[in-house]
Motif scaffolding. Structure first.
Motif, PDB file in Angstrom:
ATOM      1  N   TYR A  70       0.814  -1.219   0.000  1.00  0.00           N
ATOM      2  CA  TYR A  70       0.000   0.000   0.000  1.00  0.00           C
ATOM      3  C   TYR A  70       0.844   1.264   0.000  1.00  0.00           C
ATOM      4  CZ  TYR A  70      -4.291  -2.624   0.476  1.00  0.00           C
ATOM      5  OH  TYR A  70      -5.347  -3.463   0.240  1.00  0.00           O
ATOM      6  N   THR A  96     -12.602  -1.494  -6.232  1.00  0.00           N
ATOM      7  CA  THR A  96     -13.523  -1.620  -5.095  1.00  0.00           C
ATOM      8  C   THR A  96     -14.841  -0.934  -5.437  1.00  0.00           C
ATOM      9  OG1 THR A  96     -12.601   0.393  -4.180  1.00  0.00           O
ATOM     10  CG2 THR A  96     -11.636  -1.678  -3.415  1.00  0.00           C
ATOM     11  N   GLY A 114      -9.110   3.060   6.339  1.00  0.00           N
ATOM     12  CA  GLY A 114      -8.580   2.606   5.043  1.00  0.00           C
ATOM     13  C   GLY A 114      -9.334   3.190   3.872  1.00  0.00           C
ATOM     14  N   LEU A 144      -1.306   6.724  -0.208  1.00  0.00           N
ATOM     15  CA  LEU A 144      -2.757   6.913  -0.273  1.00  0.00           C
ATOM     16  C   LEU A 144      -3.197   8.149   0.515  1.00  0.00           C
ATOM     17  CD1 LEU A 144      -3.957   3.208  -0.316  1.00  0.00           C
ATOM     18  CD2 LEU A 144      -4.186   4.904  -2.129  1.00  0.00           C
ATOM     19  N   GLU A 161      -5.464   5.979   8.053  1.00  0.00           N
ATOM     20  CA  GLU A 161      -4.786   5.454   6.865  1.00  0.00           C
ATOM     21  C   GLU A 161      -3.320   5.193   7.183  1.00  0.00           C
ATOM     22  OE1 GLU A 161      -5.686   4.567   3.482  1.00  0.00           O
ATOM     23  OE2 GLU A 161      -3.688   3.809   3.962  1.00  0.00           O
ATOM     24  N   GLY A 162      -2.837   4.013   6.825  1.00  0.00           N
ATOM     25  CA  GLY A 162      -1.458   3.658   7.098  1.00  0.00           C
ATOM     26  C   GLY A 162      -0.501   4.002   5.970  1.00  0.00           C
ATOM     27  N   PRO A 219     -16.587   1.635  -4.249  1.00  0.00           N
ATOM     28  CA  PRO A 219     -16.666   3.090  -4.486  1.00  0.00           C
ATOM     29  C   PRO A 219     -16.017   3.512  -5.803  1.00  0.00           C
ATOM     30  CG  PRO A 219     -15.252   2.610  -2.580  1.00  0.00           C
ATOM     31  CD  PRO A 219     -15.923   1.332  -2.961  1.00  0.00           C
ATOM     32  N   ASN A 247     -14.765   0.043   4.448  1.00  0.00           N
ATOM     33  CA  ASN A 247     -15.074  -0.752   3.253  1.00  0.00           C
ATOM     34  C   ASN A 247     -13.800  -1.414   2.756  1.00  0.00           C
ATOM     35  OD1 ASN A 247     -16.981  -1.491   1.047  1.00  0.00           O
ATOM     36  ND2 ASN A 247     -15.433  -0.440  -0.186  1.00  0.00           N
ATOM     37  N   GLU A 248     -13.827  -2.732   2.652  1.00  0.00           N
ATOM     38  CA  GLU A 248     -12.644  -3.490   2.226  1.00  0.00           C
ATOM     39  C   GLU A 248     -11.407  -3.054   2.994  1.00  0.00           C
ATOM     40  OE1 GLU A 248     -11.802  -5.153  -1.485  1.00  0.00           O
ATOM     41  OE2 GLU A 248     -13.620  -4.385  -2.412  1.00  0.00           O
ATOM     42  N   PHE A 249     -11.573  -2.880   4.279  1.00  0.00           N
ATOM     43  CA  PHE A 249     -10.447  -2.550   5.147  1.00  0.00           C
ATOM     44  C   PHE A 249     -10.028  -3.771   5.981  1.00  0.00           C
ATOM     45  CE2 PHE A 249      -9.149  -1.317   9.472  1.00  0.00           C
ATOM     46  CZ  PHE A 249      -7.926  -0.760   9.167  1.00  0.00           C
ATOM     47  N   GLY A 298      -8.628   4.404   1.008  1.00  0.00           N
ATOM     48  CA  GLY A 298      -8.203   4.259  -0.394  1.00  0.00           C
ATOM     49  C   GLY A 298      -7.917   5.600  -1.035  1.00  0.00           C
TER      50      GLY A 298
HETATM   51  N1  SAH Z   1     -11.794   1.583   1.334  1.00  0.00           N
HETATM   52  C1  SAH Z   1     -11.133   1.810   0.074  1.00  0.00           C
HETATM   53  C2  SAH Z   1      -9.736   1.157  -0.032  1.00  0.00           C
HETATM   54  C3  SAH Z   1      -9.656  -0.316   0.260  1.00  0.00           C
HETATM   55  S1  SAH Z   1      -7.990  -0.918   0.150  1.00  0.00           S
HETATM   56  C4  SAH Z   1     -12.017   1.402  -1.071  1.00  0.00           C
HETATM   57  O1  SAH Z   1     -13.017   0.736  -0.812  1.00  0.00           O
HETATM   58  O2  SAH Z   1     -11.734   1.740  -2.212  1.00  0.00           O
HETATM   59  C5  SAH Z   1      -7.490  -0.995   1.857  1.00  0.00           C
HETATM   60  C6  SAH Z   1      -7.220   0.334   2.491  1.00  0.00           C
HETATM   61  O3  SAH Z   1      -6.823   0.129   3.851  1.00  0.00           O
HETATM   62  C7  SAH Z   1      -6.096   1.152   1.874  1.00  0.00           C
HETATM   63  O4  SAH Z   1      -6.413   2.518   1.998  1.00  0.00           O
HETATM   64  C8  SAH Z   1      -4.900   0.768   2.747  1.00  0.00           C
HETATM   65  O5  SAH Z   1      -3.829   1.650   2.686  1.00  0.00           O
HETATM   66  C9  SAH Z   1      -5.555   0.733   4.112  1.00  0.00           C
HETATM   67  N2  SAH Z   1      -4.879  -0.090   5.116  1.00  0.00           N
HETATM   68  C10 SAH Z   1      -4.552  -1.401   5.004  1.00  0.00           C
HETATM   69  N3  SAH Z   1      -4.005  -1.860   6.149  1.00  0.00           N
HETATM   70  C11 SAH Z   1      -4.014  -0.813   7.010  1.00  0.00           C
HETATM   71  C12 SAH Z   1      -3.596  -0.643   8.382  1.00  0.00           C
HETATM   72  N4  SAH Z   1      -3.071  -1.654   9.069  1.00  0.00           N
HETATM   73  N5  SAH Z   1      -3.764   0.573   8.956  1.00  0.00           N
HETATM   74  C13 SAH Z   1      -4.296   1.603   8.255  1.00  0.00           C
HETATM   75  N6  SAH Z   1      -4.714   1.498   6.972  1.00  0.00           N
HETATM   76  C14 SAH Z   1      -4.561   0.322   6.358  1.00  0.00           C
END
Ligand code: SAH
Length: 358
Positions: free
Chosen positions: A42, A56, A91, A123, A118-119, A58, A154-156, A93
């Protein structure tokens, strides 16, 4: 579609780092491998979108974020329009979901403060363009403790590292990653892990794998405690299962193709299915109400995504076909409609959200 480059074009030798580490200290756990690989992945570049590795909801259509914004605005109205609310996305994205949701909320004159957890540095930069008003955080801990929280993920959770244990002839062992001289591969580790296995599963046949996600559980506990204290609601949307199951669900995607999770660490997106049964148990333990999971398709249809698509199609006839295709991808059971699920937490005094009644 632009490629978002921040940390250079190759991860700084993650493969070499893993090889050295494994050579010096022995195999690493699956969780360690997944956490490091995804952190590299990421941080390296923007993986989302048609030109990236995966798409994803969105990014498929603005309708997805809009429906989430409507859901949150409805919650807020029925909770009596508390004056200061904190919108929190885990997360985010590219920030697309939040931007679409906030636009929908603004139509109800609802303007929460915006907090993004956000990590990835890469991003965060993309999010700053979409959401200049936001504040960024490493975790929930630094998000203000006053005002209800409206949380979206979402997808996090699927990106968080899973731990696996595997049954061997000698008992349960942590599942680890070793390097056999040519490639990385999973194996049963040396240390006994029998004590972490629930008694009902203890005598599963050799080869059985049990997967859990301590990182997701930790965050869910924290979210439940904060909702209990501050009020508000949380939406978890992800692909996952509603009743406990065995087996590894670790998978890797690169350029829209499934690839081997153990080749080229840091160059593909590693995910695992989300255990919704565990999220429900955590709500119970945290003494807050939990609703769902329901299929993403049913949930979006209950919120009126069909009508929204019809309206969009009429106002932009040139895009009616794309809108209809996007709707199909989001809601059809053979697309994202049933594998993807929605689960909600709600704080004391907050209403049962739309799409979860009955
Ligand atoms: N929610 C967005 C992106 C999904 S991808 C969408 O639906 O389009 C996963 C997201 O989580 C990315 O932004 C990634 O950088 C973040 N992420 C993953 N592991 C993480 C962690 N341990 N801490 C913070 N953010 C994280």
């Amino acid at each position: 579609m632009e490629e978002f480059e921040a940390g250079g074009d190759a991860p700084p030798g993650l493969e070499a780092v893993f090889k050295r580490l494994i050579g010096a200290t022995g195999p690493i756990s699956i969780a360690h491998y997944m956490a490091e690989a995804n952190a590299h992945y990421y941080n390296r570049t923007d993986p989302l979108g048609a030109a990236g590795d995966f798409i994803t909801a969105p990014e498929i259509s603005q309708m997805f974020g809009e429906m989430i914004g409507l859901w949150l605005a409805d919650q807020w109205q029925r909770a009596g329009k508390p004056s200061m609310c904190q919108f929190v996305e885990f997360g985010p994205g590219r920030g697309t979901l939040a931007a679409d949701a906030l636009r929908a909320m603004a139509q109800f004159d609802f303007h929460p403060r915006v907090h993004l957890i956000e990590g990835s540095t890469a991003l965060r930069m993309a999010q700053k363009i979409a959401l200049p008003q936001a504040t960024w955080h490493d975790g929930l801990d630094s998000v203000p403790r006053e005002g209800p929280l409206l949380i979206v993920a979402n997808e996090f959770l699927d990106a968080l590292p899973v731990r696996q244990v595997v049954r061997t002839e000698q008992g349960w062992r942590e599942r680890v990653v070793l390097h056999d001289g040519e490639r990385f591969r999973p194996a049963a580790g040396p240390r006994p892990m029998d004590s972490v296995v629930p008694p009902a599963l203890a005598s599963s046949p050799p080869g059985t794998i049990l997967e859990s996600c301590p990182a997701a559980a930790g965050m869910a506990y924290e979210i439940a405690a904060r909702l209990k204290a501050q009020g508000g609601a949380a939406l978890f949307i992800d692909y996952g299962y509603a009743t406990a199951q065995t087996g590894s669900t670790l998978q890797a995607v690169r350029a829209h193709q499934k690839v081997d999770p153990f080749s080229d660490p840091g160059l593909s997106d590693l995910t695992a299915l989300v255990d919704f049964a565990q999220l429900k148990q955590i709500a119970l333990a945290g003494d807050i109400d939990c609703h769902g999971p329901v299929g993403q398709g049913d949930w979006l249809m209950a919120l009126g995504i069909g009508q929204r698509a019809a309206l969009l199609g009429r106002s932009r006839p040139d895009q009616a076909k794309q809108v209809a295709e996007a709707l199909d991808r989001l809601v059809s059971p053979d697309q994202m409609g049933s594998l993807f699920k929605v689960l909600a937490y709600r704080g004391p005094g907050w209403p049962v959200g739309a799409g979860f009644e009955g």
